[in-house]
Motif scaffolding. Sequence first.
Motif, PDB file in Angstrom:
ATOM      1  N   THR A  51       0.889  -1.111   0.176  1.00  0.00           N
ATOM      2  CA  THR A  51       0.199   0.108   0.081  1.00  0.00           C
ATOM      3  C   THR A  51       0.794   1.300  -0.065  1.00  0.00           C
ATOM      4  OG1 THR A  51      -1.607  -1.300   1.426  1.00  0.00           O
ATOM      5  CG2 THR A  51      -1.822   1.342   1.328  1.00  0.00           C
ATOM      6  N   SER A  52       1.747   1.130   0.909  1.00  0.00           N
ATOM      7  CA  SER A  52       2.733   2.326   0.890  1.00  0.00           C
ATOM      8  C   SER A  52       3.225   2.470  -0.523  1.00  0.00           C
ATOM      9  CB  SER A  52       3.598   2.116   1.997  1.00  0.00           C
ATOM     10  OG  SER A  52       3.186   2.072   3.356  1.00  0.00           O
ATOM     11  N   SER A  53       4.050   1.499  -1.160  1.00  0.00           N
ATOM     12  CA  SER A  53       4.666   1.664  -2.380  1.00  0.00           C
ATOM     13  C   SER A  53       3.578   2.062  -3.412  1.00  0.00           C
ATOM     14  CB  SER A  53       5.097   0.276  -2.799  1.00  0.00           C
ATOM     15  OG  SER A  53       6.097   0.033  -1.841  1.00  0.00           O
ATOM     16  N   ALA A  54       2.448   1.806  -3.422  1.00  0.00           N
ATOM     17  CA  ALA A  54       1.436   2.399  -4.259  1.00  0.00           C
ATOM     18  C   ALA A  54       1.093   3.826  -4.182  1.00  0.00           C
ATOM     19  CB  ALA A  54       0.178   1.560  -4.162  1.00  0.00           C
ATOM     20  N   LEU A  55       1.216   4.258  -2.820  1.00  0.00           N
ATOM     21  CA  LEU A  55       1.191   5.548  -2.755  1.00  0.00           C
ATOM     22  C   LEU A  55       2.234   6.485  -3.271  1.00  0.00           C
ATOM     23  CD1 LEU A  55      -0.672   5.588   0.609  1.00  0.00           C
ATOM     24  CD2 LEU A  55      -1.712   6.321  -1.457  1.00  0.00           C
ATOM     25  N   ILE A  56       3.627   5.983  -2.977  1.00  0.00           N
ATOM     26  CA  ILE A  56       4.854   6.546  -3.288  1.00  0.00           C
ATOM     27  C   ILE A  56       5.099   6.737  -4.669  1.00  0.00           C
ATOM     28  CG2 ILE A  56       7.370   6.300  -3.119  1.00  0.00           C
ATOM     29  CD1 ILE A  56       6.751   5.216  -0.019  1.00  0.00           C
ATOM     30  N   MET A  57       4.764   5.524  -5.288  1.00  0.00           N
ATOM     31  CA  MET A  57       5.052   5.641  -7.150  1.00  0.00           C
ATOM     32  C   MET A  57       3.903   6.343  -7.694  1.00  0.00           C
ATOM     33  SD  MET A  57       7.641   4.013  -7.107  1.00  0.00           S
ATOM     34  CE  MET A  57       7.994   3.875  -8.826  1.00  0.00           C
ATOM     35  N   SER A 199      10.204  -4.278 -12.471  1.00  0.00           N
ATOM     36  CA  SER A 199       9.629  -5.299 -13.687  1.00  0.00           C
ATOM     37  C   SER A 199       7.969  -5.338 -13.516  1.00  0.00           C
ATOM     38  CB  SER A 199      10.141  -6.465 -13.669  1.00  0.00           C
ATOM     39  OG  SER A 199       9.813  -7.385 -12.655  1.00  0.00           O
ATOM     40  N   LEU A 200       7.390  -5.425 -12.174  1.00  0.00           N
ATOM     41  CA  LEU A 200       6.139  -5.450 -11.844  1.00  0.00           C
ATOM     42  C   LEU A 200       5.379  -4.162 -12.311  1.00  0.00           C
ATOM     43  CD1 LEU A 200       5.553  -7.735  -8.641  1.00  0.00           C
ATOM     44  CD2 LEU A 200       4.859  -8.152 -11.097  1.00  0.00           C
ATOM     45  N   TYR A 201       6.221  -3.113 -11.787  1.00  0.00           N
ATOM     46  CA  TYR A 201       5.545  -1.619 -12.119  1.00  0.00           C
ATOM     47  C   TYR A 201       5.306  -1.509 -13.522  1.00  0.00           C
ATOM     48  CZ  TYR A 201       5.149   3.541 -11.581  1.00  0.00           C
ATOM     49  OH  TYR A 201       4.565   4.618 -11.657  1.00  0.00           O
ATOM     50  N   TYR A 202       6.429  -1.816 -14.350  1.00  0.00           N
ATOM     51  CA  TYR A 202       6.316  -1.414 -15.595  1.00  0.00           C
ATOM     52  C   TYR A 202       5.312  -2.396 -16.416  1.00  0.00           C
ATOM     53  CZ  TYR A 202      10.083   1.924 -15.741  1.00  0.00           C
ATOM     54  OH  TYR A 202      10.824   3.161 -15.631  1.00  0.00           O
ATOM     55  N   TYR A 203       5.267  -3.670 -15.888  1.00  0.00           N
ATOM     56  CA  TYR A 203       4.479  -4.475 -16.494  1.00  0.00           C
ATOM     57  C   TYR A 203       3.034  -4.229 -15.954  1.00  0.00           C
ATOM     58  CZ  TYR A 203       2.481  -9.061 -18.692  1.00  0.00           C
ATOM     59  OH  TYR A 203       2.111  -9.878 -19.294  1.00  0.00           O
ATOM     60  N   GLY A 204       2.704  -3.917 -14.842  1.00  0.00           N
ATOM     61  CA  GLY A 204       1.522  -3.366 -14.709  1.00  0.00           C
ATOM     62  C   GLY A 204       0.844  -2.299 -15.572  1.00  0.00           C
ATOM     63  N   ILE A 205       1.757  -1.310 -15.856  1.00  0.00           N
ATOM     64  CA  ILE A 205       1.330  -0.294 -16.718  1.00  0.00           C
ATOM     65  C   ILE A 205       0.878  -0.847 -18.230  1.00  0.00           C
ATOM     66  CG2 ILE A 205       2.324   1.551 -18.186  1.00  0.00           C
ATOM     67  CD1 ILE A 205       3.930   2.378 -15.606  1.00  0.00           C
ATOM     68  N   CYS A 206       1.848  -1.795 -18.739  1.00  0.00           N
ATOM     69  CA  CYS A 206       1.561  -2.677 -20.074  1.00  0.00           C
ATOM     70  C   CYS A 206       0.118  -3.534 -19.978  1.00  0.00           C
ATOM     71  CB  CYS A 206       2.731  -3.412 -20.427  1.00  0.00           C
ATOM     72  SG  CYS A 206       4.259  -2.497 -20.741  1.00  0.00           S
ATOM     73  N   LEU A 207       0.133  -3.955 -18.679  1.00  0.00           N
ATOM     74  CA  LEU A 207      -1.174  -4.910 -18.759  1.00  0.00           C
ATOM     75  C   LEU A 207      -2.307  -3.839 -18.893  1.00  0.00           C
ATOM     76  CD1 LEU A 207      -0.877  -7.168 -15.788  1.00  0.00           C
ATOM     77  CD2 LEU A 207      -0.893  -8.051 -18.143  1.00  0.00           C
ATOM     78  N   ALA A 208      -2.578  -2.813 -18.262  1.00  0.00           N
ATOM     79  CA  ALA A 208      -3.742  -1.843 -18.338  1.00  0.00           C
ATOM     80  C   ALA A 208      -3.670  -0.976 -19.852  1.00  0.00           C
ATOM     81  CB  ALA A 208      -3.434  -0.690 -17.210  1.00  0.00           C
ATOM     82  N   ARG A 209      -2.490  -0.901 -20.416  1.00  0.00           N
ATOM     83  CA  ARG A 209      -2.502  -0.223 -21.631  1.00  0.00           C
ATOM     84  C   ARG A 209      -2.682  -1.193 -22.951  1.00  0.00           C
ATOM     85  NH1 ARG A 209       0.951   2.479 -24.236  1.00  0.00           N
ATOM     86  NH2 ARG A 209      -0.162   4.275 -24.578  1.00  0.00           N
ATOM     87  N   SER A 210      -2.232  -2.244 -23.022  1.00  0.00           N
ATOM     88  CA  SER A 210      -2.215  -3.299 -23.900  1.00  0.00           C
ATOM     89  C   SER A 210      -2.796  -4.604 -23.744  1.00  0.00           C
ATOM     90  CB  SER A 210      -0.844  -3.352 -24.270  1.00  0.00           C
ATOM     91  OG  SER A 210      -0.097  -2.140 -24.546  1.00  0.00           O
ATOM     92  N   ARG A 211      -2.855  -5.019 -22.781  1.00  0.00           N
ATOM     93  CA  ARG A 211      -3.304  -6.544 -22.475  1.00  0.00           C
ATOM     94  C   ARG A 211      -4.712  -6.620 -21.849  1.00  0.00           C
ATOM     95  NH1 ARG A 211       0.376  -7.352 -25.439  1.00  0.00           N
ATOM     96  NH2 ARG A 211       2.247  -8.367 -24.841  1.00  0.00           N
ATOM     97  N   ILE A 212      -5.140  -5.660 -20.908  1.00  0.00           N
ATOM     98  CA  ILE A 212      -6.424  -5.871 -20.327  1.00  0.00           C
ATOM     99  C   ILE A 212      -7.367  -4.632 -20.413  1.00  0.00           C
ATOM    100  CG2 ILE A 212      -7.605  -6.277 -18.226  1.00  0.00           C
ATOM    101  CD1 ILE A 212      -5.174  -7.874 -16.889  1.00  0.00           C
ATOM    102  N   GLY A 213      -6.650  -3.422 -20.436  1.00  0.00           N
ATOM    103  CA  GLY A 213      -7.403  -2.222 -20.670  1.00  0.00           C
ATOM    104  C   GLY A 213      -8.341  -2.100 -21.851  1.00  0.00           C
ATOM    105  N   ILE A 231      -5.377   4.937 -14.922  1.00  0.00           N
ATOM    106  CA  ILE A 231      -5.557   3.595 -14.689  1.00  0.00           C
ATOM    107  C   ILE A 231      -4.020   2.928 -15.114  1.00  0.00           C
ATOM    108  CG2 ILE A 231      -6.775   1.609 -15.732  1.00  0.00           C
ATOM    109  CD1 ILE A 231      -9.064   3.364 -16.208  1.00  0.00           C
ATOM    110  N   CYS A 232      -3.531   2.973 -16.025  1.00  0.00           N
ATOM    111  CA  CYS A 232      -2.314   2.386 -16.415  1.00  0.00           C
ATOM    112  C   CYS A 232      -1.232   2.472 -15.244  1.00  0.00           C
ATOM    113  CB  CYS A 232      -1.764   2.593 -17.617  1.00  0.00           C
ATOM    114  SG  CYS A 232      -0.913   4.327 -17.722  1.00  0.00           S
ATOM    115  N   VAL A 233      -1.135   3.760 -14.605  1.00  0.00           N
ATOM    116  CA  VAL A 233      -0.231   3.821 -13.617  1.00  0.00           C
ATOM    117  C   VAL A 233      -0.541   3.378 -12.130  1.00  0.00           C
ATOM    118  CG1 VAL A 233       0.901   5.826 -12.250  1.00  0.00           C
ATOM    119  CG2 VAL A 233       0.757   6.172 -14.521  1.00  0.00           C
ATOM    120  N   ALA A 234      -2.056   3.442 -12.021  1.00  0.00           N
ATOM    121  CA  ALA A 234      -2.516   2.845 -10.931  1.00  0.00           C
ATOM    122  C   ALA A 234      -2.402   1.295 -10.754  1.00  0.00           C
ATOM    123  CB  ALA A 234      -4.057   3.138 -10.833  1.00  0.00           C
ATOM    124  N   SER A 235      -2.274   0.830 -12.157  1.00  0.00           N
ATOM    125  CA  SER A 235      -2.083  -0.778 -12.290  1.00  0.00           C
ATOM    126  C   SER A 235      -0.678  -1.207 -11.829  1.00  0.00           C
ATOM    127  CB  SER A 235      -2.296  -1.133 -13.650  1.00  0.00           C
ATOM    128  OG  SER A 235      -2.313  -2.650 -13.783  1.00  0.00           O
TER     129      SER A 235
END
Length: 316
Positions: A51-57, A199-213, A231-235
């Motif tokens: 949770t802390s990391s999500a807020l910080i990033m 890697s999870l941070y960047y892949y989360g962005i890609c998931l929202a932009r290209s895979r799931i979103g 949404i992509c950054v939040a992912s």
Amino acid sequence: MDLTLFAVTRAFDVIIGELWSQRKSRRVAVGKWTKVEKAIAMLTDSSIFATSSALIMWAWIYTPERLPRSYNKWIKSAAAVDQRLLLALRHCRWGELQYGIETGQAPILQGMCKDYGWPLVWGNPAKSVPFPCEIVHMGTGKSCEYHAASRFVRSFVWAFSTYLPLNLVLTLRRPTKRGLQYALKSSVRSSAFLGTFISLYYYGICLARSRIGPKVLGTSPSSCQQIDSGICVASGCALCGWSILLENEGRRQDIGLFVAPRALATLLPRRYLWENQWRETMAFAASTAVVFTCVGERPERVRGVLGKILHRVLIP
């Protein structure tokens, strides 16, 4: 302010930990301690860090001024991201860059296109809806999965070159074979944790932009705008912090309690007006009183390295 948030975080950790301990004792005594409660206890530190990391990033992308300057600089170094990409995401968030509409923001990403040898049209949001995920990959190709893997490798090497010398310096004070093995193992684990985080941070962005979103929200300009404006950054923010599960239990405690005050700082004012300074003073005094009292009466409740240090200093 940072010192106050550190004290407040520790005080809450002490209070909630004591209440949970009392609950556990009562539930175990009557045989009602469930698997769900065990899971909650096991994942608490990991959840705090995630949770802390999500807020910080999130703050690092959109409101970097809310982070300490040195911490902001360290994240920038670890993330190794082109600042023009961050600027484009911020403009998209604030509505200054809009898909399908000419807003004069094309030069931001077109500068990246020139440097990386991509078609200039990729950087024009009026024509490229959305801009290709390859821009996010910054030269590693089209595959989101390959980009995530390459991020892990690069981040692992970067972190390992930092962690190993530090651990060896600490070990060489009293060198033993077992100590050297522990230094190597600890460096590998911590480097894997940081590499997975990035890697999870960047892949989360890609998931929202290209895979799931696009499959959920569609591919219209308004949908792409919605995805890239938050949404992509939040992912990415939601995923990255769970890399803490690679660390051992003791490190999860210390790291979680280290980042929690910084996360709170993204939600609270960095400085109060002079007439409101008493609030910060009261919070610091009350929190310190709680922690110091607990060190004297229930020292096991003050967790991590801080608990050991305060116990040695305060207990004769």
